[in-house]
Design an enzyme around this catalytic site. Structure first.
Site, short mmCIF file in Angstrom:
data_model
loop_
_atom_site.label_atom_id
_atom_site.label_comp_id
_atom_site.label_asym_id
_atom_site.label_seq_id
_atom_site.Cartn_x
_atom_site.Cartn_y
_atom_site.Cartn_z
N GLY A 1 47.23 37.48 39.15
CA GLY A 1 47.48 36.07 38.61
C GLY A 1 48.49 35.54 37.51
N ASP B 1 46.52 32.13 31.99
CA ASP B 1 46.72 33.03 31.43
C ASP B 1 47.74 34.10 31.75
OD1 ASP B 1 44.90 31.85 30.52
OD2 ASP B 1 43.11 33.24 30.74
N LEU C 1 44.57 40.73 46.85
CA LEU C 1 43.47 40.65 46.70
C LEU C 1 42.45 40.85 48.38
CD1 LEU C 1 42.43 39.17 43.50
CD2 LEU C 1 43.13 41.42 43.77
N SER D 1 39.64 30.10 41.08
CA SER D 1 38.90 29.48 40.25
C SER D 1 38.39 28.09 39.77
CB SER D 1 40.06 30.15 38.90
OG SER D 1 41.18 29.16 39.11
N SER E 1 34.30 35.13 33.51
CA SER E 1 34.01 33.61 33.13
C SER E 1 32.94 32.82 32.38
CB SER E 1 34.41 32.93 33.91
OG SER E 1 33.88 31.89 34.12
N GLU F 1 31.06 31.08 33.38
CA GLU F 1 30.54 30.90 34.12
C GLU F 1 29.99 31.08 34.53
OE1 GLU F 1 30.18 27.50 35.70
OE2 GLU F 1 32.64 26.55 34.68
N TYR G 1 31.49 29.92 42.64
CA TYR G 1 32.79 30.55 41.55
C TYR G 1 31.90 31.56 40.69
CZ TYR G 1 36.07 31.62 37.82
OH TYR G 1 36.43 31.42 37.09
N LYS H 1 32.13 36.05 39.89
CA LYS H 1 32.34 36.16 38.78
C LYS H 1 31.38 37.03 38.29
CE LYS H 1 36.14 34.31 37.19
NZ LYS H 1 37.49 35.54 37.26
#
Ligand code: GDP
Length: 321
Positions: A10, A15, A59, A84, A125, A127, A149, A153
């Protein structure tokens, strides 16, 4: 002292690019996993070209990950890659699970087989909390994800914890809340507002349409968040932490603060457009940061007001240049 090596997935995201800068400044040799794409998505890292080594892998592909981990022999691995975008996770749920959930299984297997002493950071996250039972949330709050999502996660989080327990790997999960920066896209409300305020100040537009002004978020600066990720991997024992500001502000407070930065009255420009309303607004998502504060001495360095100000300044400069 030997140079530490870090692998970031990523790398091309918000980030990833800040983390790469931090690690380079700390003297790391930084490898960035980038998947092949027919269009370039490297704009956030062009300034780092000479300082990072791009390695090719995906991935979705176990053998490419094993090759990368074997060849780079990283001391630290930061998994910041995922699909994401929440709305896309509804239209492409299986692909979201492939990257965001199973991608982590593949990475964990690669570490276990090829570099079991590597320290691993998994980007969890907020989330995962979805519609949480309590507010603020802590590391012990139950996961109740409400979109594909968040579900993916949650899987990735528990696999990371399970590999730590089963194989004694140095694995950490950081549960981040919304974090912002000038590298955020304007589809997110924070950058949408700071960008529009700069445009209005420069006379490029005279209106800003927004959705729910009462929506509240726990916002912090992406640079603060990536520092927490690094710090987590420097501890004697691996553990999981919330990374948040611990405070919430409403979209309306954000708007007021951003317009204040340029000396304008927000009511003269802002209108509410139902098109930007969300059907399933989460209940108060706010992190309790006691554990990370007391455990490893992290807390945000930038206040909400400072973050708004630095982003408005950035957008003003960018639009004027
Ligand atoms: P995220 O939902 O945390 O990924 O971040 P967003 O920045 O997209 O949204 C943050 C909050 O702002 C949500 O609660 C939205 O309902 C609210 N919001 C209000 N107006 C807008 C808008 O015009 N655009 C977006 N993206 N969000 C808005």
């Amino acid at each position: 002292m030997t140079t530490k090596k870090a692998l970031i997935t990523g790398l091309t995201g918000q980030d990833g690019s800040y983390l790469a800068e931090l690690l380079i400044a700390k003297g790391y040799q930084v490898f960035g996993l980038v998947r092949r794409s027919s269009t370039s998505n490297l704009e956030r890292i062009t300034h780092l070209y000479g300082d990072i080594q791009i390695v090719s892998g995906d991935l979705l592909d176990q053998s490419s990950l094993m090759d990368v981990v074997s060849e780079c022999q990283p001391d630290e691995i930061y998994n910041l890659a995922s699909q994401s975008y929440v709305p896309l996770s509804w239209t492409q749920p299986a692909l979201t699970a492939e990257y965001t959930a199973l991608g982590v299984s593949r990475l964990l297997e690669s570490i276990r087989r090829c570099k079991p002493d590597a320290r691993f950071y998994q980007a969890s996250s907020s989330e995962v909390f979805g519609q949480p039972d309590e507010s603020p949330q802590t590391e012990r709050t139950a996961f109740r994800p409400r979109n594909p999502y968040g579900v993916a996660k949650a899987y990735a989080h528990w696999m990371t914890v399970n590999y730590r327990q089963k194989y004694n790997l140095y694995n950490c999960c950081g549960i981040t809340y919304t974090h912002e920066s000038p590298r955020r896209g304007t589809e997110f409300v924070f950058r949408k507002i700071t960008h529009a305020v700069a445009q209005i100040k420069l006379g490029l537009t005279n209106e800003l349409k927004l959705g729910n002004l009462d929506a509240r978020r726990d916002w912090c600066y992406a640079k603060d968040a990536v520092y927490a990720m690094w710090l987590m991997l420097q501890q004697e024992q691996p553990d999981d932490y919330l990374i948040a500001s611990g405070e919430t502000y409403s979209v309306k407070e954000l708007v007021e603060c951003a317009f204040d930065c340029v000396g304008l009255n927000w009511q003269d420009y802002v209108s509410v457009d139902p098109a930007f309303y969300r059907a399933d607004e989460p209940v108060q998502l706010v992190g309790c940061i006691e554990k990370i504060k007391m455990g490893i001495g992290w807390q945000p360095q930038y206040s909400f007001n400072q973050l708004v100000e630095l982003m408005v300044d950035y957008d003003l400069k960018k639009l004027s240049s």
